[in-house]
Design an enzyme around this catalytic site. Structure first.
Site, PDB file in Angstrom:
ATOM      1  CG  HIS A   1     -26.411   0.093  -4.143  1.00 51.62           C
ATOM      2  ND1 HIS A   1     -25.963   1.389  -4.151  1.00 51.62           N
ATOM      3  CD2 HIS A   1     -27.553   0.096  -3.410  1.00 51.62           C
ATOM      4  CE1 HIS A   1     -26.793   2.152  -3.443  1.00 51.62           C
ATOM      5  NE2 HIS A   1     -27.771   1.401  -2.992  1.00 51.62           N
TER       6      HIS A   1
ATOM      7  CG  ASP B   1     -26.017   1.827 -11.371  1.00 52.87           C
ATOM      8  OD1 ASP B   1     -25.458   1.772 -10.257  1.00 52.87           O
ATOM      9  OD2 ASP B   1     -26.814   2.744 -11.691  1.00 52.87           O
TER      10      ASP B   1
ATOM     11  N   GLY C   1     -37.763  11.799  -3.596  1.00 50.86           N
ATOM     12  CA  GLY C   1     -37.033  11.094  -2.542  1.00 50.86           C
ATOM     13  C   GLY C   1     -37.608   9.723  -2.222  1.00 50.86           C
TER      14      GLY C   1
ATOM     15  N   GLY D   1     -37.176   7.000  -4.097  1.00 43.30           N
ATOM     16  CA  GLY D   1     -36.409   5.907  -4.694  1.00 43.30           C
ATOM     17  C   GLY D   1     -36.950   5.476  -6.050  1.00 43.30           C
ATOM     18  CG  LEU D   2     -40.623   5.094  -6.945  1.00 42.32           C
ATOM     19  CD1 LEU D   2     -42.133   5.333  -6.954  1.00 42.32           C
ATOM     20  CD2 LEU D   2     -40.333   3.628  -7.264  1.00 42.32           C
TER      21      LEU D   2
ATOM     22  CB  SER E   1     -38.636  12.171  -8.708  1.00 45.00           C
ATOM     23  OG  SER E   1     -37.760  12.458  -7.657  1.00 45.00           O
ATOM     24  CB  SER E   2     -33.443  13.574  -9.647  1.00 49.27           C
ATOM     25  OG  SER E   2     -33.108  12.425  -8.968  1.00 49.27           O
TER      26      SER E   2
ATOM     27  CD  GLU F   1     -28.819  12.760 -10.322  1.00 53.32           C
ATOM     28  OE1 GLU F   1     -29.650  13.011 -11.218  1.00 53.32           O
ATOM     29  OE2 GLU F   1     -29.139  12.556  -9.152  1.00 53.32           O
TER      30      GLU F   1
ATOM     31  CG  ASP G   1     -31.739   5.852 -11.046  1.00 52.08           C
ATOM     32  OD1 ASP G   1     -31.778   4.605 -11.003  1.00 52.08           O
ATOM     33  OD2 ASP G   1     -31.453   6.561 -10.063  1.00 52.08           O
TER      34      ASP G   1
HETATM   35  C1  GLA Z   1     -29.600   5.191  -7.236  1.00 53.14           C
HETATM   36  C2  GLA Z   1     -28.630   5.574  -8.351  1.00 53.14           C
HETATM   37  C3  GLA Z   1     -28.496   4.456  -9.375  1.00 53.14           C
HETATM   38  C4  GLA Z   1     -28.193   3.118  -8.699  1.00 53.14           C
HETATM   39  C5  GLA Z   1     -29.161   2.861  -7.545  1.00 53.14           C
HETATM   40  C6  GLA Z   1     -28.815   1.631  -6.761  1.00 53.14           C
HETATM   41  O1  GLA Z   1     -30.905   5.070  -7.744  1.00 53.14           O
HETATM   42  O2  GLA Z   1     -29.059   6.752  -8.994  1.00 53.14           O
HETATM   43  O3  GLA Z   1     -27.494   4.776 -10.309  1.00 53.14           O
HETATM   44  O4  GLA Z   1     -26.862   3.064  -8.264  1.00 53.14           O
HETATM   45  O5  GLA Z   1     -29.208   3.964  -6.647  1.00 53.14           O
HETATM   46  O6  GLA Z   1     -28.915   0.501  -7.538  1.00 53.14           O
END
Ligand code: GLA
Length: 390
Positions: free
Chosen positions: A35, A37, A128, A130-131, A133-134, A166, A178
């Site tokens: 959190h 970036d 969904g 947290g890796l 995928s989108s 996005e 990401d």
């Molecule tokens: C998501 C967002 C990223 C980043 C993370 C937290 O993955 O897509 O841009 O902010 O949360 O670090």
């Protein structure tokens, strides 16, 4: 069957011909810098060996036909329906199709040609989780359109266009991490990005360690609201801190000392959110020399501290993520464990001594299952190459 073969076979089945090309783009895991970036901070992700594969050929008509082979759904769009997010029959594009369509839209906005295509795609990155995928879907389609459109962009330029898709098309106000990791990742390397200058370089993984990803199987719900809310708190903190520090542009410009001096001027929740960001940026600054000097223990302790901060200050953890981390940290060979990505479910990232990784995974899964009655997926992951044509 692996996802590449699934995508190719789905293409053959749907379009009665073999695809001309296959593009691949990986997911990512982030070791440190969470959190930050969108606060101009530093991030340290790696692209992983799970990816989205797009099998594609030029379309004989002006319509792009997309097939999501994972769940057997189909959608279409043309240049005329793209901006309205609809299909040629007037129905809205399904949610999953917004990622490829958004990519086409962002590329078009940048003046890049996006010829209509026939495409099937498949991924082994759980949605969904947290890796990212989108982001991997956006980057795989970015590569596909660059092939069909006959243009080329640097991986970072492609990442920025994916982020625009996005932010402006899908409607999630994410940062650049990401898409960056998916586009620019390197095999067996961690990627260090300065989110202000967009300069990046790669670093080796600490010697004799591996990254273990542990999926709680809890999926994010309603997170774009929570995510945008966290961003707003950071912006509010900057606005208020500027009253005393007019020179700052983002929380990146606030040192922990300045923050402690001025934290009283912030409302309680804004103070907690901003404290996480300021301290997390400081942790990533400290982490780089530690990594370079092989001080893996100390680096791991920063990962552990990051989890506590995400849990208590940024408040993006959930009990299952906390449980996974709590079990992992004292296990033999574990240097550090924390939630990875946006939070509210998904995965933890663990830095573990290679020799103990198998035993670590064998101990972590069953104990998590015993405590939560959920069946987690634990896997040792390889840092992989970023997006490209196969
Ligand atoms: C998501 C967002 C990223 C980043 C993370 C937290 O993955 O897509 O841009 O902010 O949360 O670090």
């Amino acid at each position: 069957m692996n996802p590449r073969e699934t995508a190719m076979q789905a293409f053959q089945t749907r379009f009665s011909q073999a695809p001309l090309y296959v593009a691949r783009a990986p997911g990512r895991v982030n070791l440190l810098g969470e959190h930050v970036d969108y606060n101009d901070g530093f991030v340290l992700p790696a692209a992983i060996d799970r990816a989205t594969y797009v099998a594609f050929s030029p379309s004989p008509s002006d319509r792009t036909t997309l097939v999501a082979a994972d769940f057997g759904e189909e959608a279409q769009f043309s240049a005329a329906t793209l901006a309205g997010k609809t299909q040629p029959d007037g129905s809205p594009l399904p949610e999953w199709a917004l990622y490829p369509a958004g990519t086409a839209w962002a590329l078009g906005e940048a003046g890049l040609s996006t010829p209509a295509m026939l495409a099937t795609f498949c991924s082994d990155i759980p949605r969904g989780s947290g890796l990212s995928s989108s982001a991997s879907i956006e980057m795989a389609f970015g590569v596909a359109w660059s092939k069909l459109g006959g243009w080329s962009r640097t991986p970072m330029q492609l990442a920025l266009l994916g982020q625009k898709a996005e932010n402006r098309y899908v409607g999630v106000n994410c940062g650049i991490m990401d898409q960056f990791a998916s586009a620019c990742g390197e095999a067996e390397r961690l990627m260090l990005l300065d989110c202000r200058s967009l300069e990046y370089r790669s670093l080796p993984l600490p010697e004799a360690t591996v990254i273990v990803v542990a999926d709680t199987t809890v999926r994010r719900k309603l997170t774009s609201g929570e995510y945008n809310d966290r961003r707003a708190a950071c912006e509010e903190a900057v606005r208020l801190l500027k009253l005393n520090m007019p020179e700052i542009k983002s929380l990146r410009d606030v040192s922990p000392e300045d923050f402690n001096r001025l934290s009283r001027t912030l409302p309680a929740t804004v103070e907690k959110r901003a404290r996480h960001v300021v301290e997390e940026i400081e942790r990533t600054r400290q982490a780089i020399p530690l990594l370079e000097q092989g001080k893996t223990d100390e680096f791991g302790r920063l990962m552990n501290a990051c989890h506590i901060s995400l849990r208590d200050l940024y408040e993006v953890s959930v009990p299952e993520l906390d449980t996974m981390v709590e079990i992992a940290q004292p296990l033999p060979g574990c240097f550090g464990a924390r939630l990875t990505g946006g939070g509210f479910g998904g995965c933890t990232v663990n830095l573990v001594a290679s020799a103990q990784a198998e035993a670590f995974a064998r101990a972590l899964g069953p104990e998590y299952e015993r405590r939560t009655s959920l069946h987690p997926e634990i896997y040792i992951c390889q840092a992989s190459q970023g997006a490209g044509l196969l």
